[in-house]
Design a protein around this motif. Structure first.
Motif, mmCIF file in Angstrom:
data_model
loop_
_atom_site.group_PDB
_atom_site.id
_atom_site.type_symbol
_atom_site.label_atom_id
_atom_site.label_comp_id
_atom_site.label_asym_id
_atom_site.label_seq_id
_atom_site.Cartn_x
_atom_site.Cartn_y
_atom_site.Cartn_z
ATOM 1 N N LEU A 97 9.936 -10.848 0.559
ATOM 2 C CA LEU A 97 8.934 -10.500 -0.455
ATOM 3 C C LEU A 97 9.413 -9.376 -1.377
ATOM 4 C CD1 LEU A 97 5.698 -10.457 1.749
ATOM 5 C CD2 LEU A 97 6.467 -12.289 0.231
ATOM 6 N N ASN A 98 9.020 -9.474 -2.623
ATOM 7 C CA ASN A 98 9.294 -8.410 -3.592
ATOM 8 C C ASN A 98 8.052 -7.543 -3.713
ATOM 9 O OD1 ASN A 98 10.446 -6.874 -5.669
ATOM 10 N ND2 ASN A 98 9.627 -8.246 -7.240
ATOM 11 N N VAL A 99 7.742 -6.815 -2.628
ATOM 12 C CA VAL A 99 6.510 -6.034 -2.582
ATOM 13 C C VAL A 99 6.782 -4.558 -2.313
ATOM 14 C CG1 VAL A 99 4.307 -5.703 -1.380
ATOM 15 C CG2 VAL A 99 5.077 -8.006 -1.943
ATOM 16 N N GLU A 100 7.523 -4.238 -1.273
ATOM 17 C CA GLU A 100 7.670 -2.820 -0.897
ATOM 18 C C GLU A 100 8.561 -2.027 -1.854
ATOM 19 O OE1 GLU A 100 10.400 -1.122 0.713
ATOM 20 O OE2 GLU A 100 11.826 -2.758 0.882
ATOM 21 N N ARG A 101 9.537 -2.673 -2.480
ATOM 22 C CA ARG A 101 10.355 -2.087 -3.548
ATOM 23 C C ARG A 101 10.898 -0.699 -3.201
ATOM 24 N NH1 ARG A 101 5.820 -3.764 -8.000
ATOM 25 N NH2 ARG A 101 5.617 -5.905 -7.249
ATOM 26 N N GLY A 102 11.458 -0.613 -2.007
ATOM 27 C CA GLY A 102 12.104 0.631 -1.589
ATOM 28 C C GLY A 102 11.205 1.628 -0.897
ATOM 29 N N ALA A 103 9.932 1.316 -0.747
ATOM 30 C CA ALA A 103 8.988 2.267 -0.153
ATOM 31 C C ALA A 103 9.331 2.593 1.299
ATOM 32 C CB ALA A 103 7.562 1.720 -0.234
ATOM 33 N N THR A 159 0.835 -1.202 0.000
ATOM 34 C CA THR A 159 0.000 0.000 0.000
ATOM 35 C C THR A 159 0.870 1.251 0.000
ATOM 36 O OG1 THR A 159 -1.851 -1.102 1.095
ATOM 37 C CG2 THR A 159 -1.722 1.287 1.322
ATOM 38 N N LEU A 160 1.888 1.276 0.836
ATOM 39 C CA LEU A 160 2.812 2.401 0.891
ATOM 40 C C LEU A 160 3.476 2.615 -0.468
ATOM 41 C CD1 LEU A 160 4.254 4.535 2.678
ATOM 42 C CD2 LEU A 160 5.972 2.775 3.162
ATOM 43 N N ARG A 161 3.882 1.537 -1.091
ATOM 44 C CA ARG A 161 4.519 1.622 -2.413
ATOM 45 C C ARG A 161 3.619 2.326 -3.419
ATOM 46 N NH1 ARG A 161 3.997 -3.798 -4.547
ATOM 47 N NH2 ARG A 161 2.092 -2.949 -5.470
#
Length: 286
Positions: A124-130, A94-96
Motif C-alpha cells: 500500500l502507498n499509505v504510510e509514506r515513511g511514517a 493515521t500515523l502519517r
C-alpha cells in the motif's frame, strides 16, 4: 459478504441489507493472520483495497477522507500536541497524518497484528515513511493492555480500530475510556471512530454514553468516508479545559488538506436530527 469472483466485485454487507462494493481487477493477497483474515484487492478506480475479516478498512484513493478527520481536528484543537498515542491503524495512515504536525515530538503506535503493518508496507502507498520517522515508536501488542500498563502520558490519544462490534468492543468500553482518561495529560483529547451513523446507531449511542461517564466533555461529529457506509461517526473525549469547537487555523494553513476543511470546522458537527436527539436525550438534567 466478500469477494464475488463471477461479478469481479468485493461487497461489504452491513445490517438491514445495505452494501458497499467495489469492482475489482484481481485479488492480490489473502492470508489468515494470528488475529484475523486479511485480504488485498486491486480495484478498478480506487487503487488497492484492504479488507480485514470481511470489512473494508481503506482504499488507496480516498483513504484521506477517513484519516484526515480522525487526526487533524483533535491535533488542531489541542493547544500544544507534543505526545500522541495511536492505537490500531496498522496501515499507517493515521500515523502519517499525525506526523505532519510540527508540534509532535513523539508518536507511539500500538498495533496488535504485525501482519497488517507488513502487508501495508509492501503493497500500500499509505504510510509514506511514517513507520521509519525518528519520532515514531512502533509497538506490536494489545492496545488495551498497553494503555492499562504504561506509565507514559499523552496529549492526544487516537483509536483507529475496526468497527465497534465483535473483537473491537473492548475499545468502546467504559473501562477502556477510564484507562485513556488517566493516561491523558491535564489538557488532553481522545478520539475514536464510532461506526456508521445510520447502521451502527445503537453502537454509537452506547459508546457516547460510556464516554460521558468518564470524560469532562464529549463531542460527536460525522464525516463522509469513501468506502464506508457514510456518514461515519467520530467521538471526542475532553480532559481539562480544551475546547474542541475551536482550532488553531494558523497551524492548519501549512497542512494542505484535501477532505477535512479547517476553515469550516463547524460543519463537522452536523448530524441527522433524529440521531442528534437520541444522543442528547441522555444529556437532560446534566
Amino acid at each position: 459478504m466478500g469477494y464475488n469472483g463471477e461479478e469481479r466485485a468485493f461487497i461489504e454487507w452491513y445490517p438491514r441489507g445495505y452494501g458497499v462494493g467495489f469492482k475489482v481487477k484481481e485479488r492480490l493477497f489473502e492470508t489468515q493472520t494470528k488475529y484475523q483474515r486479511l485480504e488485498l484487492y486491486e480495484t478498478e478506480g480506487f487503487g488497492k483495497l484492504l479488507v480485514l475479516d470481511g470489512t473494508v478498512q481503506l482504499v488507496e484513493v480516498g483513504e484521506e477522507s477517513y484519516h484526515e478527520p480522525l487526526v487533524h481536528p483533535v491535533l488542531l484543537a489541542h493547544p500544544n500536541p507534543r505526545r500522541v498515542l495511536v492505537i490500531g491503524g496498522g496501515d499507517g495512515g493515521t500515523l502519517r497524518e499525525v506526523l505532519r504536525h510540527k508540534t509532535v515530538e513523539k508518536a507511539v503506535m500500538v498495533e496488535i497484528d504485525e501482519m497488517v503493518i507488513e502487508v501495508s508496507r509492501v503493497y500500500l502507498n499509505v504510510e509514506r515513511g511514517a513507520f521509519d520517522d525518528p519520532r515514531t515508536e512502533l509497538i506490536i501488542g494489545d492496545g488495551v493492555k498497553y494503555l492499562k500498563e504504561t506509565d507514559e502520558k499523552f496529549d492526544v490519544i487516537i483509536v483507529d480500530s475496526t468497527d465497534p462490534v465483535g473483537p473491537a468492543k473492548l475499545l468502546f468500553s467504559e473501562e477502556f475510556y477510564r484507562s485513556a482518561y488517566e493516561k491523558l495529560n491535564e489538557r488532553g483529547l481522545y478520539i475514536t471512530q464510532a461506526g456508521s451513523v445510520y447502521l451502527f446507531t445503537n453502537e454509537l449511542l452506547d459508546a457516547y454514553r460510556a464516554m460521558k461517564k468518564v470524560f469532562d466533555r464529549v463531542y460527536y461529529f460525522s464525516f463522509p468516508v469513501i468506502g464506508y457506509a457514510s456518514p461515519w461517526s467520530f467521538l471526542v473525549g475532553v480532559k481539562g479545559d480544551v475546547d474542541f469547537r475551536k482550532i488553531d487555523l494558523e497551524r492548519a494553513r501549512g497542512l494542505e488538506l484535501y477532505y477535512y476543511d479547517p476553515e469550516r470546522h463547524e460543519t463537522l458537527f452536523q448530524m441527522p436530527r433524529y440521531v442528534r436527539l437520541l444522543l442528547e436525550s441522555g444529556d437532560e438534567g446534566e
